[in-house]
Design a protein around this motif. Structure first.
Motif, PDB file in Angstrom:
ATOM      1  N   GLU A 190      14.898 101.847  32.855  1.00  8.24           N
ATOM      2  CA  GLU A 190      16.317 102.224  32.822  1.00  8.24           C
ATOM      3  C   GLU A 190      17.228 101.118  33.345  1.00  8.24           C
ATOM      4  OE1 GLU A 190      15.470 105.215  36.477  1.00  8.24           O
ATOM      5  OE2 GLU A 190      17.534 105.213  35.738  1.00  8.24           O
ATOM      6  N   TYR A 191      16.672 100.194  34.123  1.00  9.94           N
ATOM      7  CA  TYR A 191      17.494  99.069  34.593  1.00  9.94           C
ATOM      8  C   TYR A 191      17.157  97.779  33.852  1.00  9.94           C
ATOM      9  CZ  TYR A 191      18.291 102.444  38.273  1.00  9.94           C
ATOM     10  OH  TYR A 191      18.598 103.591  38.955  1.00  9.94           O
ATOM     11  N   GLY A 192      16.474  97.921  32.745  1.00 11.84           N
ATOM     12  CA  GLY A 192      16.178  96.734  31.945  1.00 11.84           C
ATOM     13  C   GLY A 192      14.795  96.161  32.192  1.00 11.84           C
ATOM     14  N   GLY A 193      14.087  96.731  33.171  1.00 10.51           N
ATOM     15  CA  GLY A 193      12.748  96.213  33.469  1.00 10.51           C
ATOM     16  C   GLY A 193      11.729  96.673  32.452  1.00 10.51           C
ATOM     17  N   GLN A 194      10.461  96.324  32.714  1.00 15.08           N
ATOM     18  CA  GLN A 194       9.393  96.664  31.772  1.00 15.08           C
ATOM     19  C   GLN A 194       8.448  97.705  32.343  1.00 15.08           C
ATOM     20  OE1 GLN A 194       9.063  95.018  28.718  1.00 15.08           O
ATOM     21  NE2 GLN A 194      10.957  93.909  29.115  1.00 15.08           N
ATOM     22  N   GLY A 195       8.643  98.077  33.605  1.00 24.58           N
ATOM     23  CA  GLY A 195       7.741  99.051  34.217  1.00 24.58           C
ATOM     24  C   GLY A 195       6.299  98.597  34.247  1.00 24.58           C
ATOM     25  N   ARG A 196       6.087  97.264  34.289  1.00 18.90           N
ATOM     26  CA  ARG A 196       4.704  96.763  34.273  1.00 18.90           C
ATOM     27  C   ARG A 196       4.162  96.658  35.695  1.00 18.90           C
ATOM     28  NH1 ARG A 196       4.189  93.338  29.289  1.00 18.90           N
ATOM     29  NH2 ARG A 196       2.327  92.472  30.263  1.00 18.90           N
ATOM     30  N   SER A 197       2.879  96.328  35.787  1.00 15.30           N
ATOM     31  CA  SER A 197       2.221  96.337  37.096  1.00 15.30           C
ATOM     32  C   SER A 197       2.490  95.044  37.869  1.00 15.30           C
ATOM     33  CB  SER A 197       0.718  96.504  36.916  1.00 15.30           C
ATOM     34  OG  SER A 197       0.163  95.272  36.484  1.00 15.30           O
ATOM     35  N   HIS A 198       2.213  95.117  39.167  1.00 15.65           N
ATOM     36  CA  HIS A 198       2.365  93.924  40.006  1.00 15.65           C
ATOM     37  C   HIS A 198       1.314  92.868  39.686  1.00 15.65           C
ATOM     38  CE1 HIS A 198       5.605  95.372  42.567  1.00 15.65           C
ATOM     39  NE2 HIS A 198       5.069  96.570  42.414  1.00 15.65           N
ATOM     40  N   ILE A 199       0.191  93.309  39.158  1.00 15.84           N
ATOM     41  CA  ILE A 199      -0.822  92.332  38.733  1.00 15.84           C
ATOM     42  C   ILE A 199      -0.264  91.536  37.548  1.00 15.84           C
ATOM     43  CG2 ILE A 199      -3.124  92.047  37.741  1.00 15.84           C
ATOM     44  CD1 ILE A 199      -3.332  92.895  40.592  1.00 15.84           C
ATOM     45  N   GLU A 244      24.999  97.487  38.202  1.00 14.64           N
ATOM     46  CA  GLU A 244      25.764  96.246  38.076  1.00 14.64           C
ATOM     47  C   GLU A 244      24.842  95.016  38.026  1.00 14.64           C
ATOM     48  OE1 GLU A 244      29.037  95.712  40.780  1.00 14.64           O
ATOM     49  OE2 GLU A 244      29.272  93.585  40.246  1.00 14.64           O
ATOM     50  N   PHE A 245      23.803  95.010  38.873  1.00 13.83           N
ATOM     51  CA  PHE A 245      23.047  93.756  39.011  1.00 13.83           C
ATOM     52  C   PHE A 245      21.718  93.694  38.273  1.00 13.83           C
ATOM     53  CE2 PHE A 245      25.943  93.267  42.627  1.00 13.83           C
ATOM     54  CZ  PHE A 245      26.405  91.982  42.333  1.00 13.83           C
ATOM     55  N   LEU A 246      20.984  94.802  38.281  1.00 14.47           N
ATOM     56  CA  LEU A 246      19.616  94.674  37.761  1.00 14.47           C
ATOM     57  C   LEU A 246      19.573  94.224  36.298  1.00 14.47           C
ATOM     58  CD1 LEU A 246      17.864  97.636  39.623  1.00 14.47           C
ATOM     59  CD2 LEU A 246      18.024  95.229  40.258  1.00 14.47           C
ATOM     60  N   PRO A 247      20.373  94.850  35.421  1.00 15.45           N
ATOM     61  CA  PRO A 247      20.309  94.388  34.023  1.00 15.45           C
ATOM     62  C   PRO A 247      20.738  92.925  33.877  1.00 15.45           C
ATOM     63  CG  PRO A 247      21.420  96.520  34.202  1.00 15.45           C
ATOM     64  CD  PRO A 247      21.262  95.996  35.593  1.00 15.45           C
ATOM     65  N   ARG A 248      21.615  92.478  34.725  1.00 15.65           N
ATOM     66  CA  ARG A 248      22.047  91.064  34.610  1.00 15.65           C
ATOM     67  C   ARG A 248      20.972  90.113  35.118  1.00 15.65           C
ATOM     68  NH1 ARG A 248      27.157  90.452  37.625  1.00 15.65           N
ATOM     69  NH2 ARG A 248      27.047  88.319  36.803  1.00 15.65           N
ATOM     70  N   ILE A 249      20.289  90.512  36.182  1.00 20.66           N
ATOM     71  CA  ILE A 249      19.171  89.667  36.651  1.00 20.66           C
ATOM     72  C   ILE A 249      18.126  89.584  35.534  1.00 20.66           C
ATOM     73  CG2 ILE A 249      17.299  89.416  38.342  1.00 20.66           C
ATOM     74  CD1 ILE A 249      19.031  90.913  40.368  1.00 20.66           C
ATOM     75  N   VAL A 250      17.839  90.731  34.957  1.00 25.55           N
ATOM     76  CA  VAL A 250      16.831  90.800  33.899  1.00 25.55           C
ATOM     77  C   VAL A 250      17.199  89.901  32.714  1.00 25.55           C
ATOM     78  CG1 VAL A 250      15.932  92.373  32.121  1.00 25.55           C
ATOM     79  CG2 VAL A 250      15.910  93.060  34.512  1.00 25.55           C
ATOM     80  N   LYS A 251      18.481  89.823  32.438  1.00 27.87           N
ATOM     81  CA  LYS A 251      18.909  88.973  31.316  1.00 27.87           C
ATOM     82  C   LYS A 251      19.011  87.500  31.714  1.00 27.87           C
ATOM     83  CE  LYS A 251      21.735  92.488  29.144  1.00 27.87           C
ATOM     84  NZ  LYS A 251      23.072  92.933  29.505  1.00 27.87           N
ATOM     85  N   GLY A 252      18.701  87.203  32.970  1.00 32.79           N
ATOM     86  CA  GLY A 252      18.788  85.818  33.423  1.00 32.79           C
ATOM     87  C   GLY A 252      20.221  85.373  33.579  1.00 32.79           C
ATOM     88  N   GLU A 253      21.063  86.299  34.007  1.00 33.83           N
ATOM     89  CA  GLU A 253      22.492  85.981  34.093  1.00 33.83           C
ATOM     90  C   GLU A 253      23.056  86.078  35.500  1.00 33.83           C
ATOM     91  OE1 GLU A 253      24.206  88.670  31.317  1.00 33.83           O
ATOM     92  OE2 GLU A 253      23.498  87.528  29.567  1.00 33.83           O
ATOM     93  N   ALA A 254      22.218  86.319  36.486  1.00 31.71           N
ATOM     94  CA  ALA A 254      22.730  86.390  37.859  1.00 31.71           C
ATOM     95  C   ALA A 254      21.759  85.671  38.789  1.00 31.71           C
ATOM     96  CB  ALA A 254      22.897  87.855  38.288  1.00 31.71           C
ATOM     97  N   TYR A 255      22.223  84.549  39.364  1.00 27.50           N
ATOM     98  CA  TYR A 255      21.355  83.737  40.241  1.00 27.50           C
ATOM     99  C   TYR A 255      21.723  83.999  41.695  1.00 27.50           C
ATOM    100  CZ  TYR A 255      21.435  81.050  35.848  1.00 27.50           C
ATOM    101  OH  TYR A 255      21.422  80.652  34.543  1.00 27.50           O
TER     102      TYR A 255
END
Ligand code: FAD
Lengths: 385, 374
Positions: free
Chosen positions: A61-70, A111-122
């Protein structure tokens, strides 16, 4: 017990490798030591983001992939193996996003998570101050409430990546009367805010590694308070557990490892017993460190925050990185002192760079001594009287 | 990837720890070091009844159908308890090698007896000289004599040979210059066994073979081509030793941390002093590193995966880790730790012996170097 990777994980790793090799082949960048923290390359970050490789473990829901830490460890391990320039997104991906996810309001997450995911917030990390290193609870930067805003004054130092950071994740004192641990809060501050200024600092290798960051009456809206007011110290401990957890503590100078092994082979040096022994010992130590780090990822996979586990792996692994640099210098002999660009310089000057640069590895994100305190206390139950 | 034990393995760990805690007191260890045989027949029989000897063998020989990884858990507990006696020799060196390379007849003949605790086996591999675990170091000769062989030569550091019923003797077979493994009767004429005095008080022997006749039927595995089987045995033994050492140093870490919490000086527990805390943290790191690298190798062996590199990592790392762990454990214990009143010396002495056997740090570093293509 099972030490294998699934077929899917194997494919994922191969996919990352193929991508990185293609990048190198196209001449987009050259593998480098410390590129995870010094390789500023917005285009690369964009291309990584397009593959969905930032915020890999975050909910969809925030743009992530829900994948594992491995999976994330596989990804970062390969990034480090190839010395890829991932600095733009590293901090947001590794820890600030996670902090927002754990403690932030819904509004902040959106506000932030989807932008981090898109590589748009450093992001840069504003913890240390001139008078505040290991004893983080002693920090002096102040944040005072003023209507819907906090007004921030103070100075942060050793802020890595600050010259290209668009935001700072900072900690400031919000209650000077409270006991020191209970009066600190966490904020996201836009680096373009009025009153924020930066002065670059050059590290021992000659690289611009940090900035001093000054906050002069910087007004930050209350919605950029992360988590609860006055809970910042506890939040930063959590964040630091993640900061210490990863493969960059073992493979920060991995390109040097590969290069020195190749060099020893090509120049016949590896027939020398002493040299063979040193390199074999490094490889053994490396493999052990890798297991300690995979253990940390498995702890996260169980849904626990890694604590002494990441302290332990960071202490062990950064000592390895330092030894690697020392061994490389020993093997190169007098050539080790030549800088990049000099006549006769071997390995593009990587050994020298790493020898100097690795001195900071066991300081950043908690010094070796502080981390051993954590292992003694939390793993072994030894407390200071 | 998953580093946890299964429920079954946890059970095995718990029951074996309880059993060994009860049976294997330090007083018992002392007796066993001092007595000639070095083991208790009663305890041996009880272990057989618990199914320990047969744990990792197929059911058709009377075994428990469990894996080498399960056996690793048991070996760790045995190391933790400093269990004396011929379990390692019989099961890891003897039985598993027979299972690996023996023919069906041999397996039927030797394994059920071993599993019932009625027979003791061991491996006679190393010899006087300084380049052991290398094929060229095998000089004991088996000469063809009609349909039989006659073995002559000296084997050194053979564990538990003085109580063994059968020896797996690694010999150079003439006239063709190969290595062959023979199963010899330890009581056969011409076999002379002398127990050595060792750091761990375990029973390592010199075994002299003087014209010992061995029937051809007692060849284990392939004639002249035995070295690869021996290498596998060495590998398995190295990992097995690592498992014991994990148990050993895990226990030493716990003892040391407990001591640091109890012992007071300057009105404070010594464990409140930062130097001591850091020593303990260093020990814990070495122990965890040793554990993961050991279990990785054990898992790979158990899965039948090639693991030359992983075995080298485990055993080389373990040697260094043990040296550091014991240096710190003794430093933290102060003078009491260097007395025989205290238990620590049992662990110190055993770890050193284990470090030296089946390839030491330098041996495995060189293997690692080769694996790296250096
Ligand atoms: C390359 C690099 C990048 C960094 N990036 C960032 C960043 O992005 N953001 C940021 O906020 N900070 C950053 N830092 C700062 C880093 O967090 C601090 O250096 C670290 O917390 C230690 O603080 P200090 O340097 O002031 O040393 P001090 O805390 O003054 O310590 C000096 C020495 O005293 C020892 N010591 C201190 N307290 C104890 C104790 N209780 N017990 C035993 N020994 C003790 C330390 O271990 C160390 O050996 C970075 C540092 C480096 C080197």
């Amino acid at each position: 017990m099972d030490f294998s990777f699934t077929e899917e994980q194997g494919k994922f790793r191969q996919g990352v490798r193929d991508f990185l090799e293609e990048e190198i082949k196209k001449g987009y960048w050259e593998p480098a030591c410390d590129a995870w923290v010094q390789g500023f390359n917005p285009e690369f970050t964009k291309r990584v983001a397009q593959r969905g490789w930032i915020g890999l473990t975050w909910p969809r829901e925030y743009g992530g992939q829900g994948r594992s830490h491995i999976d994330r460890l596989i990804l970062t391990e390969e990034m480090l193996r190839y010395g890829a320039p991932a600095a733009c997104h590293w901090f947001g991906d590794r820890q600030v996003g996670g902090a927002i996810l754990s403690f932030g309001s819904e509004e902040l997450k959106k506000e932030f998570l989807p932008r981090i995911v898109k590589g748009e917030a450093y992001f840069g990390l504003g913890m240390s101050e001139p008078g505040t290193g290991s004893d983080l609870a002693s920090l002096q930067t102040r944040a005072v409430e003023d209507g819907d805003y906090y007004v921030i004054n103070g100075q942060k130092t050793w802020t890595s990546c600050a010259s290209f950071s668009e935001y700072f994740d900072i900690y400031a004192r919000t209650d000077p009367e409270a006991p020191r641990h209970r009066g600190i809060s966490e904020f996201i501050v836009d680096a373009k805010s009025r009153g924020v200024s930066r002065i670059p600092m050059i590290d021992i290798t000659g690289t611009e590694a940090w900035n001093d960051v000054f906050f002069d009456n910087v007004r930050v809206h209350k919605r950029y308070l992360v988590g609860e007011k006055n809970r910042g110290f506890y939040q930063v401990l959590h964040q630091l557990d993640y900061e210490r957890s990863g493969m960059e503590r073992l493979m920060g100078n991995y390109p040097l490892f590969e290069a020195i092994i190749r060099f020893a082979k090509e120049n016949g040096l590896s027939r020398d017993l002493v040299t063979r022994n040193k390199l074999a010992q490094l490889q053994i130590e490396f493999e052990v460190g890798r297991l300690l780090i995979y253990r940390v990822a498995l702890v996260m996979e169980e849904g626990r925050a890694p604590n002494w586990e990441s302290s332990m792996s960071k202490v062990y692994c950064t000592e390895f990185e330092k030894r690697l640099a020392c061994v490389a210098m020993e093997i190169l002999g007098p050539y080790g002192q030549l800088k990049w660009g000099s006549k006769f310089v071997p390995l593009r000057g990587m050994a020298l760079h790493s020898y100097l640069g690795s001195k900071g590895y066991s300081l950043q994100a908690g010094t070796t001594e502080i981390l051993k305190n954590i292992v003694a206390l939390r793993r072994l139950g030894l407390s200071s009287s | 990837m998953n580093l946890a034990l299964t429920e079954e393995q946890e059970m095995l760990r718990k029951t074996s720890r309880d059993f060994l805690t009860e049976k294997c007191s330090k007083k018992f260890l002392k007796q066993m070091e001092e007595c000639e045989t070095g083991y208790s027949k009663d305890l041996w029989q009880e272990m057989a009844e618990l199914g320990w000897m047969g744990l990792a063998f197929p059911g058709k020989y009377g075994g428990g159908d469990m894996s080498f990884l399960d056996l690793a858990v048991l070996l760790e507990e045995m190391g933790r308890a400093c269990l004396p006696g011929p379990f390692f020799s019989s099961v890891v060196l003897g039985g598993l090698s027979i299972l690996d390379i023996g023919n069906e007849e041999q397996k039927q003949e030797y394994l059920p007896e071993l599993i019932r605790g009625e027979r003791i086996l061991t491996l006679a591999l190393t010899e006087p000289g300084y380049h052991n675990y290398d094929a060229s170091s095998v000089t004991a000769e088996a000469t063809r004599d009609d349909s039989n062989y006659v073995i002559s030569g000296t084997k050194l550091f053979v564990p538990d040979a003085h109580i063994a019923d059968y020896l797996l003797c690694v010999a150079r077979t003439k006239p063709r210059n190969g290595i062959t493994v023979f199963l010899t009767d330890a009581k056969s004429p011409g076999t002379k066994c002398t127990v050595l005095k060792t750091i761990a008080g375990d029973k390592l022997c010199e075994v002299v073979f003087d014209q010992v006749p061995v029937p051809k039927a007692n060849i284990l595995g392939r004639l002249n081509q035995g070295w690869s089987a021996v290498q596998k045995t060495i590998q398995r033994a190295a990992v097995g030793k690592c498992c014991e050492m994990v148990g050993n140093i895990q226990r030493v870490l716990e003892m040391t941390v407990d001591y640091a919490k109890e012992r007071k000086q300057f009105d404070h527990p010594i464990g409140s002093f930062q130097v001591i805390q850091h020593y303990c943290a260093d020990m814990a790191t070495d122990v965890d590193g040793a554990r993961f690298s050991t279990y990785k190798a054990a898992w790979m062996l158990s899965e039948g995966l090639p693991c030359t590199k992983e075995v080298a990592i485990a055993k080389a790392w373990m040697g260094g880790a043990c040296q550091r762990v014991f240096a710190l454990a003794h430093q933290i214990h102060g003078a009491i730790g260097v007395t025989i009143e205290h238990d620590l010396h049992y662990y110190t002495r055993r770890a050193k012996a284990a470090e030296l056997t089946f390839g030491d740090v330098d041996f495995y570093r060189e293997i690692m170097a080769r694996e790296m293509g250096l």
